[in-house]
Design an enzyme around this catalytic site. Structure first.
Site, PDB file in Angstrom:
ATOM      1  N   GLY A 283      40.453  41.618  52.330  1.00 61.37           N
ATOM      2  CA  GLY A 283      41.027  40.272  52.362  1.00 61.37           C
ATOM      3  C   GLY A 283      41.147  39.703  50.968  1.00 61.37           C
ATOM      4  O   GLY A 283      41.044  40.421  49.981  1.00 61.37           O
ATOM      5  N   ASN A 284      41.399  38.418  50.888  1.00 61.48           N
ATOM      6  CA  ASN A 284      41.458  37.770  49.574  1.00 61.48           C
ATOM      7  C   ASN A 284      40.903  36.354  49.678  1.00 61.48           C
ATOM      8  O   ASN A 284      40.514  35.918  50.761  1.00 61.48           O
ATOM      9  CB  ASN A 284      42.895  37.786  49.033  1.00 61.48           C
ATOM     10  CG  ASN A 284      43.852  37.066  49.944  1.00 61.48           C
ATOM     11  OD1 ASN A 284      43.727  35.867  50.165  1.00 61.48           O
ATOM     12  ND2 ASN A 284      44.814  37.801  50.509  1.00 61.48           N
ATOM     13  N   ARG A 285      40.848  35.679  48.550  1.00 62.03           N
ATOM     14  CA  ARG A 285      40.143  34.397  48.500  1.00 62.03           C
ATOM     15  C   ARG A 285      40.981  33.188  48.915  1.00 62.03           C
ATOM     16  O   ARG A 285      40.543  32.064  48.778  1.00 62.03           O
ATOM     17  CB  ARG A 285      39.639  34.156  47.072  1.00 62.03           C
ATOM     18  CG  ARG A 285      38.585  35.116  46.639  1.00 62.03           C
ATOM     19  CD  ARG A 285      38.180  34.826  45.204  1.00 62.03           C
ATOM     20  NE  ARG A 285      37.250  35.830  44.731  1.00 62.03           N
ATOM     21  CZ  ARG A 285      35.947  35.821  45.018  1.00 62.03           C
ATOM     22  NH1 ARG A 285      35.452  34.866  45.757  1.00 62.03           N
ATOM     23  NH2 ARG A 285      35.167  36.778  44.564  1.00 62.03           N
TER      24      ARG A 285
END
Ligand code: CTP
Length: 437
Positions: free
Chosen positions: A233-235
């Site tokens: 995923g990412n932030r």
């Protein structure tokens, strides 16, 4: 400005007297053309007294002035309220059986705004939906009706929007007084959207430069599964995309939010399309773009996904080597949206976001300019990211780059402030690029 105010035969015609007052008090010269049915609700004398002009609905009155040609030619803005189901149908099919429909056919490049009012069943009937779509495809701005109590005991979508909302939408459409109207806009709060349809008539009118337009916005971060319990995923928190959705909604647009993983709730009044992976987002975005006037790709899309997704949880084992994750590239959705739009010659504004850190080879703007060139979208909203910058924060500073090479525009403040600035810029681009019909 010379305005033609067409009045349809619905009970809401009485509210249009207030709309007429707003126009005349703002110094506009208004000719009212009620339909025959409209005069059963509000008489010709009322329209004549309030507008200061003779009023007719027949092509056979004042024939020597060739009214049925002149009014359409001279109008700088045509507003139709209430636009009944019958009037929408007659306008969509190009009929010219009274002075108002003649005027609409003679309108040429003049912007036309229609504010519908009817019973919910009529508004949602496929025939009306098709007529609205036809009119919108020709560049007519058809406002969404407000929701609430209708003529009888029924309630639902179908109420005439408040005269102030129609007035500000009309002014924005005609490009008059927009700057002042924008200044009057209350700050948009991402978590408390303004529901224009439900808002009561207020001293401070809603500003709806995107009324009648569909805006699709992607938000949040995609998650690319590795196995049933793990993902890459990412932030991204989704805050900026959600603030954009709220700002577009407050500007009167129909908003579709393609929501990847978000840490904040979607604003009220938007159509929510939940997605998880980049491939799901791609499918949803291509589908939504087909009927969107504006597409904003604010989502943080994973550029890569695991080549293999395990059907069961990957276990650590002492007897085999630790796993290596092979990645494959995800499609570039933004680039594809632009290609599809261009292939279909669709009139659509596409906005990308760029999250850049800069590095030894180039600064944030160098990379952003290259990205704008690569993606070929119309606007690129650039922000500098890093572990402590932007992600999850409530404030943001962005630079808006345009493909036409115009001066970069900076906007900063809360994510709602930035969203309002981006939506204002989009409104300005649309009013420049799309000649009103
Ligand atoms: N985007 C997209 N599809 C992808 C990757 C990004 O549509 N597979 C969109 C994002 O939603 C954003 C814009 O492209 O609007 C730029 O995203 P960004 O991650 O900054 O760019 P990348 O193309 O991923 O470039 P790079 O990571 O190499 O800087």
């Amino acid at each position: 400005m010379r305005i033609v105010l067409g009045v349809g035969g619905g009970i809401a015609a009485y509210k249009v007297a207030s709309l007429l007052r707003l126009f005349t008090e703002a110094g506009h010269d208004v000719t009212v053309i009620p339909t025959e049915a409209a005069t059963r609700f509000v008489g010709v004398a009322t329209w004549e007294a309030l507008s200061g002009h003779p009023v007719s609905n027949s092509v056979f009155d004042a024939v020597h002035t060739v009214n049925h040609v002149r009014l359409g030619h001279e109008a700088e803005l045509i507003v139709v309220a209430p636009a009944t189901a019958d009037l929408l149908a007659r306008a969509a099919s190009g009929q010219a059986d009274d002075l108002l429909t003649n005027t609409l056919l003679m309108a040429g490049d003049c912007p036309v705004l229609m504010a519908p009012a009817m019973h919910t069943e009529m508004w949602q009937h496929p025939a009306t939906e098709a007529n609205v779509e036809t009119l919108r495809s020709r560049g007519v701005t058809v406002l969404e009706p407000a929701s609430g109590r209708l003529t009888g005991a029924d309630s639902g979508p179908g109420r005439l929007p408040e005269p102030e909302a129609i007035f500000t939408a009309a002014m924005a459409l005609a490009g008059a007084g927009t700057a002042a109207a924008f200044e009057a806009r209350p700050a948009v709060d991402a978590d408390a959207t303004t529901d224009m349809a439900a808002a009561p008539a207020a001293a401070q009118p809603a500003v709806t430069p995107l009324a009648g337009l569909t805006v699709t916005i992607s938000a949040g971060g995609t998650r690319e599964p590795l196995d049933p319990v793990r993902f890459l995923g990412n932030r991204s928190s989704g805050k900026q995309g959600v603030a954009l959705a709220a700002a577009a909604r407050a500007a009167g647009a129909r908003v579709r939010l393609l929501a990847a993983h978000m840490e904040v709730p979607a604003p009220a009044g938007v159509e929510l399309v939940p997605v998880e992976t980049a491939l799901e987002l791609r499918e949803a975005a291509l589908h939504a773009a087909a009927d969107s006037d504006v597409v904003i790709m604010a989502a943080a899309v994973a550029d890569f996904r695991p080549a293999d997704v395990a059907g069961t949880k990957i276990k650590k084992r002492d007897d085999v080597a630790d796993p290596v994750i092979n990645l494959v590239r995800n499609p570039d959705i933004l680039r594809e949206l632009v290609e599809v739009r261009d292939a279909a010659s669709r009139n659509q504004l596409i906005v990308g976001f760029a999250a850049e850190t800069g590095d030894a080879d180039g600064d944030v703007l160098d990379y952003a300019r290259a990205k704008l060139h690569r993606k070929a979208c119309d606007l690129l909203v650039v922000n500098q990211v890093g572990r402590d910058l932007v992600f999850g924060e409530d404030t943001n500073t962005v630079v808006i780059l345009s493909r036409d090479g115009s001066e970069p525009q900076e906007a900063s403040g809360s994510k709602s402030d930035v969203a309002a600035a981006v939506i204002d810029r989009i409104s300005a681009e649309l009013s420049r690029a799309v000649p009103p019909a």
